[in-house]
Design a protein around this motif. Structure first.
Motif, PDB file in Angstrom:
ATOM      1  N   THR A   1     -78.839  28.241-101.056  1.00  0.00           N
ATOM      2  CA  THR A   1     -79.888  27.232-101.279  1.00  0.00           C
ATOM      3  C   THR A   1     -79.501  25.960-100.521  1.00  0.00           C
ATOM      4  O   THR A   1     -78.341  25.787-100.142  1.00  0.00           O
ATOM      5  N   HIS A   2     -80.475  25.072-100.349  1.00  0.00           N
ATOM      6  CA  HIS A   2     -80.135  23.745 -99.852  1.00  0.00           C
ATOM      7  C   HIS A   2     -79.133  23.136-100.836  1.00  0.00           C
ATOM      8  O   HIS A   2     -79.178  23.428-102.038  1.00  0.00           O
ATOM      9  N   CYS A   3     -78.261  22.279-100.332  1.00  0.00           N
ATOM     10  CA  CYS A   3     -77.117  21.817-101.128  1.00  0.00           C
ATOM     11  C   CYS A   3     -77.491  21.057-102.399  1.00  0.00           C
ATOM     12  O   CYS A   3     -76.652  20.874-103.277  1.00  0.00           O
TER      13      CYS A   3
ATOM     14  N   PHE B   1     -74.027  29.670-102.088  1.00  0.00           N
ATOM     15  CA  PHE B   1     -73.912  29.175-100.717  1.00  0.00           C
ATOM     16  C   PHE B   1     -74.669  27.855-100.627  1.00  0.00           C
ATOM     17  O   PHE B   1     -75.907  27.850-100.643  1.00  0.00           O
ATOM     18  N   LEU B   2     -73.945  26.722-100.563  1.00  0.00           N
ATOM     19  CA  LEU B   2     -74.604  25.406-100.537  1.00  0.00           C
ATOM     20  C   LEU B   2     -74.802  24.951 -99.090  1.00  0.00           C
ATOM     21  O   LEU B   2     -73.899  24.400 -98.462  1.00  0.00           O
ATOM     22  N   MET B   3     -76.000  25.160 -98.582  1.00  0.00           N
ATOM     23  CA  MET B   3     -76.283  24.885 -97.169  1.00  0.00           C
ATOM     24  C   MET B   3     -76.451  23.389 -96.891  1.00  0.00           C
ATOM     25  O   MET B   3     -76.826  22.622 -97.762  1.00  0.00           O
ATOM     26  N   MET B   4     -76.191  23.013 -95.625  1.00  0.00           N
ATOM     27  CA  MET B   4     -76.335  21.614 -95.176  1.00  0.00           C
ATOM     28  C   MET B   4     -75.491  20.674 -96.035  1.00  0.00           C
ATOM     29  O   MET B   4     -75.896  19.545 -96.342  1.00  0.00           O
ATOM     30  N   SER B   5     -74.301  21.126 -96.382  1.00  0.00           N
ATOM     31  CA  SER B   5     -73.435  20.376 -97.306  1.00  0.00           C
ATOM     32  C   SER B   5     -72.958  19.041 -96.738  1.00  0.00           C
ATOM     33  O   SER B   5     -72.376  18.235 -97.473  1.00  0.00           O
ATOM     34  N   HIS B   6     -73.187  18.796 -95.449  1.00  0.00           N
ATOM     35  CA  HIS B   6     -72.764  17.492 -94.904  1.00  0.00           C
ATOM     36  C   HIS B   6     -73.679  16.369 -95.398  1.00  0.00           C
ATOM     37  O   HIS B   6     -73.319  15.196 -95.301  1.00  0.00           O
TER      38      HIS B   6
END
Lengths: 343, 343
Positions: free
Chosen positions: A112-114, A137-142
């Protein structure tokens, strides 16, 4: 870090790498790559459409093979590693997951998006009930702070995720950002929950960032052969095998087999070189979704501004998927600024 | 590191990059690349045969152009940066250096094996007398300890070198090795002597290692457009421009111009992709000279052993240029071991 840290490597050549070949790997390609991977010591082999289960579509790109043929082919040759599938809630369904398990998939990574871990609840829960290994899965974690990531990771763990990944989808993280995020999760999650890291090489830092993640306690690292993956690609498995061996980190990887498979099997199948070029570097520098690139270039052309300026501004505003309208707005604003400067 | 560390970047596209194009850049290529570089904020533009002044020869590879035409072409278009030449004592002579100065070269980098600084005395001394800026270049610096490098660097400084470089010729250094070497030199040399770092990307660490060098006090970093250079190439200038900007390190580089020159000018001129493949990765992993590769492959074929095992063993024995006889010895020993195991 103890001298003999032990970690495991999940290969994503047949999932993230699918983006780089427009999801066109054939059943023969999948079998060849999965067999080679299965002989070189990776713990998990992820094989799915680039956008996960149910991703093969006009919107996300039609795969060359049906999901059934693709997954069955992968599972048919994997003897040592765990066959793994990615699922993005909204694209993939619980039914897709059930079918994947029937085809032989043993682990599910729910992405998913973070900031949206809550939408993973149903899928992680159902996967656990089905006896699948589960990964969040935490996407775009930046894009968000370590504190926020900790809250989101805790949610995933509470739904049943056995591992939670920090995912640097845009390849935008500097090493310090990796360190603070991984160490925050390792410190905050129950010790039974593993922490993983998924890098992209858009800033040329995939290897260094993956090493930094291991130093901070991550025990699961994503790699792909020859770095095959979206944008500037992922952490190249064969290079990671070499540096971890030099550093005394045990991965179980066979370095020579990894080198040979990268050069002899994967590179010949590439549609384009995996490199840090203008597009992928801008994506990492700006910290934006790859799906914004095309829109930004179109808008920039229309308003005669530099598409990189559009992307950098979108990154600053932390625009996320679904807010594509903003792209034209930003281009218009930049054009107006440019005109004002010229007066 | 202060938030606003200021460093300068020396570009080596037209020197180390010459290895990657077999020294075949034309006068037109040189002018095009040097002009572009001169507009993007690098402090020095090195333009010489890959093996330095006098390098164009049957032994080291004939250049497409004469040294005179090549250097004059570069110097004719460079207005902002310092035109720079490399010299390896034994290949280049003091006379070559004098001619280079007549063609317009303003800085000389004198390169020796990391334990042979003494052979740079005459060239560095003469260069200073001629009013050239002088740089000492300690090649294969991964092979010896920081203490030894300090002694060698002090010699170069005593001869008149205004900057001394740690050079990771084989791309074999991990970040810790860079840190300990750079900090040792920064601590030991007079503060008027700058410390520089030259990376290769064989372990995928050129960007991370260059950042580590800056953190330890290096103020001069070598880069090349699109990473064009021997083996897996050098630190890609455009990527370094992006990460330093993100980190708040001032380089004076123009990121977009660097990206454009890398993609539009340099990549189209490449003979092969610059990548971490089996050969370049083995070189970095083993820590050996690129000139050993061909010999090792021949010897390995003759004795039916894996050339990578030969290279790794050569690295362990710290074999240096001039000891190529050892390559066959190692291959024979490995064959005997292999046969003993099969009995």
């Amino acid at each position: 870090m103890a001298e003999q840290t032990k970690i495991s490597v999940t290969d994503v050549t047949l999932r993230d790498g699918m983006h780089a070949v427009r999801h066109q790997f054939s059943v023969e390609d999948v079998k060849e790559i999965a067999s080679a991977l299965d002989q070189m010591g990776v713990s998990h082999i992820e094989a799915t459409h680039g956008d996960g289960l149910g991703g093969s579509s006009l919107q996300y790109g039609l795969g060359k093979e049906t999901e059934e043929d693709f997954l069955k082919a992968a599972c048919s040759v994997i003897k040592n590693a765990k066959p793994t599938a990615l699922l993005l809630p909204g694209i993939g369904t619980v039914d897709d997951m059930k079918r994947a398990a029937e085809y032989g998939i043993k682990a599910i990574r729910v992405a998913t998006h973070c900031t949206e871990a809550d939408i993973s609840e149903q899928h992680i829960g159902e996967a656990r009930k089905m006896g699948l290994e589960t990964v969040g899965f935490l996407m775009m974690s930046h894009m968000v702070s370590p504190d926020i990531l900790v809250e989101e990771a805790k949610k995933m763990a509470s739904y049943g995720a056995q591992t939670v990944y920090i995912v640097d989808s845009a390849g935008a993280m500097m090493m310090e950002q990796v360190r603070e995020r991984i160490s925050a999760l390792v410190g905050a999650l129950d010790s039974s929950v593993e922490v993983g890291f998924h890098a992209h090489n858009n800033l040329g830092l995939s290897i260094a960032n993956s090493l930094a993640a291991v130093e901070e306690g991550a025990t699961r690292i994503d790699c792909s052969l020859a770095g095959l993956g979206a944008g500037a690609g992922n952490t190249p498995l064969e290079v990671f095998a070499a540096v971890t061996e030099k550093r005394g980190i045990r991965t179980g990887l066979d370095l020579y087999k990894a080198m040979d498979a990268a050069d002899d099997i994967v590179r010949p199948k590439m549609h384009r070189p995996i490199q840090v070029d203008r597009l992928s570097l801008t994506m990492g520098y700006a910290g934006v979704y790859s799906s914004f690139l095309l829109h930004a270039f179109r808008a920039a052309e229309m308003f005669k501004v530099d598409p990189r300026d559009v992307l950098v501004e979108l990154g600053k505003r932390k625009v996320v998927g679904g807010q594509e309208d903003m792209i034209v707005d930003v281009a218009v604003e930049l054009e107006q600024k440019q005109q004002a400067l010229q007066k």
